[in-house]
Design a protein around this motif. Structure first.
Motif, PDB file in Angstrom:
ATOM      1  N   TYR A 172       0.828  -1.197   0.000  1.00 20.37           N
ATOM      2  CA  TYR A 172       0.000   0.000   0.000  1.00 20.37           C
ATOM      3  C   TYR A 172       0.868   1.254   0.000  1.00 20.37           C
ATOM      4  O   TYR A 172       0.386   2.338  -0.326  1.00 20.37           O
ATOM      5  N   TYR A 199      -0.863   6.720   0.722  1.00 23.06           N
ATOM      6  CA  TYR A 199      -1.437   5.403   0.990  1.00 23.06           C
ATOM      7  C   TYR A 199      -2.324   5.011  -0.189  1.00 23.06           C
ATOM      8  O   TYR A 199      -3.191   5.788  -0.610  1.00 23.06           O
ATOM      9  N   LEU A 200      -2.125   3.822  -0.730  1.00 25.75           N
ATOM     10  CA  LEU A 200      -2.723   3.462  -2.013  1.00 25.75           C
ATOM     11  C   LEU A 200      -4.248   3.528  -2.004  1.00 25.75           C
ATOM     12  O   LEU A 200      -4.856   3.936  -3.001  1.00 25.75           O
ATOM     13  N   THR A 201      -4.891   3.144  -0.926  1.00 20.33           N
ATOM     14  CA  THR A 201      -6.357   3.199  -0.873  1.00 20.33           C
ATOM     15  C   THR A 201      -6.846   4.621  -1.114  1.00 20.33           C
ATOM     16  O   THR A 201      -7.805   4.844  -1.869  1.00 20.33           O
ATOM     17  N   ALA A 230      -7.594  -3.158  -0.681  1.00 21.05           N
ATOM     18  CA  ALA A 230      -7.949  -3.268   0.740  1.00 21.05           C
ATOM     19  C   ALA A 230      -9.107  -4.259   0.900  1.00 21.05           C
ATOM     20  O   ALA A 230     -10.075  -4.199   0.146  1.00 21.05           O
ATOM     21  N   ASP A 236      -0.799  -3.483   5.690  1.00 20.78           N
ATOM     22  CA  ASP A 236      -0.240  -2.131   5.707  1.00 20.78           C
ATOM     23  C   ASP A 236      -1.312  -1.152   6.143  1.00 20.78           C
ATOM     24  O   ASP A 236      -2.427  -1.162   5.606  1.00 20.78           O
ATOM     25  N   MET A 258      -7.124  -0.658   8.100  1.00 20.68           N
ATOM     26  CA  MET A 258      -7.263  -0.758   6.651  1.00 20.68           C
ATOM     27  C   MET A 258      -8.718  -0.623   6.227  1.00 20.68           C
ATOM     28  O   MET A 258      -9.022  -0.013   5.189  1.00 20.68           O
TER      29      MET A 258
END
Length: 326
Positions: A172, A199-201, A230, A236, A258
């Motif tokens: 992430y 953060y990728l989300t 997620a 992560d 998460m």
């Protein structure tokens, strides 16, 4: 759940028919936009709308109250790849040899059987293909996992835009060195990008929002398929999100953080629909690819028995929400 694609498709066709007949659709004669918020490996019981007292999911809980909560949403396989293949095509994946994508060596001849050549056969149409034929702009964000070779790439499967990764899981956070697989690399369309910031989300939500803003300016109906990774491993989470769960520890604490990020990102997308003035003519779907793998990410499938990778209820019954203000 295999029928979800066609439910969405038929809704859009219905709106088009009303428009052609000069009947108002939500007062504006326009085809509905479509947003799919797709989680990964989430536990059935890990949402407030399913009774969780631990997870913090206010945005998805609100979606459940505004729309329909389907109590018996089922996917067509308890693992990531086949489940996604069934949803993306609207067909049982066994019909085209994709039933064992998560286990190399069991693919049909026209898909090949290993590495980058494991993918949904190119003769199968996707929801992207169908909606492009109806005049939609289509975009896919996040985890693909439907084939690593270029012939399986989202841009060759009915999507106009892609930002994400071709594989099944990745960090992430930005990689500081080469990732385990080239399929973990972030791409924009066909171009390998530098690592994302943040953060990728949250990044995936921002990308989807940018797409929606552009299509509203173009006055074009759109499909935004947001395939969050997620809450799939690796575990992560940001320090800020972890701090919201002082009563938890270990993987359970991380999966809660998460899930909070997943809910936040979903809420940002839904808030943008409202601020753009299109929430009353947008079909919003939230669902998940399979049951939670409780041994890997500490997800909770309560009250269901079973987990990801088996065919008990906990493996194939998933959260499923849909909203459309007709």
């Amino acid at each position: 759940m295999k029928t979800l694609m066609f439910v969405i498709f038929l809704m859009s066709l219905s709106a088009m028919s009303d428009a052609a007949a000069n009947k108002p659709v939500n007062g504006n004669k326009k085809q509905p936009n479509i947003v799919v918020l797709f989680a990964d490996d989430a536990g059935y019981g890990d949402f407030g709308f399913h009774g969780s007292k631990v997870m913090i999911t206010p945005n998805l809980d609100q979606l459940a109250t505004q729309g329909v909560r389907f109590a018996q949403g089922y996917v067509s396989d308890p693992t990531c790849g086949p489940s996604r293949a069934g949803l993306m095509t609207g067909r049982y994946q066994q019909r085209f040899g994709f039933e064992e994508n998560n286990v190399p060596g069991y693919m049909s001849a026209n898909s090949a059987n290993d590495g980058r050549n494991m993918g949904v056969p190119v003769d199968q149409k996707t929801i992207g293909n169908y909606l492009k034929e109806q005049g939609y702009a289509t975009a896919y964000y996040g985890k693909w996992h439907l084939g690593g070779d270029d012939k399986f790439h989202p841009l060759n499967r009915g999507f106009d835009e892609f930002y994400g990764f071709r594989g099944g899981a990745r960090s992430y956070f930005a990689y500081s060195k080469a990732p385990p697989s080239e399929l973990d690399l972030m791409e924009r369309n066909f171009a390998i990008m530098g690592e994302h910031e943040g953060y990728l989300t949250d990044v995936l939500a921002a990308e989807a929002i940018d797409f929606m803003e552009r299509k509203v300016k173009e006055d074009k109906p759109f499909l935004a398929f947001v395939a969050f990774n997620a809450v799939h491993t690796p575990m992560d989470a940001t320090p800020e999100d972890l701090a919201k769960f002082p009563q938890l520890e270990g993987k359970r604490k991380t999966v809660a953080a998460m899930t909070l990020a997943l809910d936040r990102a979903s809420g940002q997308i839904m808030d943008k629909l409202k601020s753009l003035g299109i929430d009353d003519n947008t079909i919003v779907v939230f669902t998940n690819d399979n049951g939670g793998p409780t041994d890997r990410n500490a997800s909770d499938n309560f009250p269901l028995s079973g987990t990801k990778s088996n065919h008990l209820e906990g493996g194939v019954r998933v959260p499923f929400l849909m909203k459309w203000s007709w």
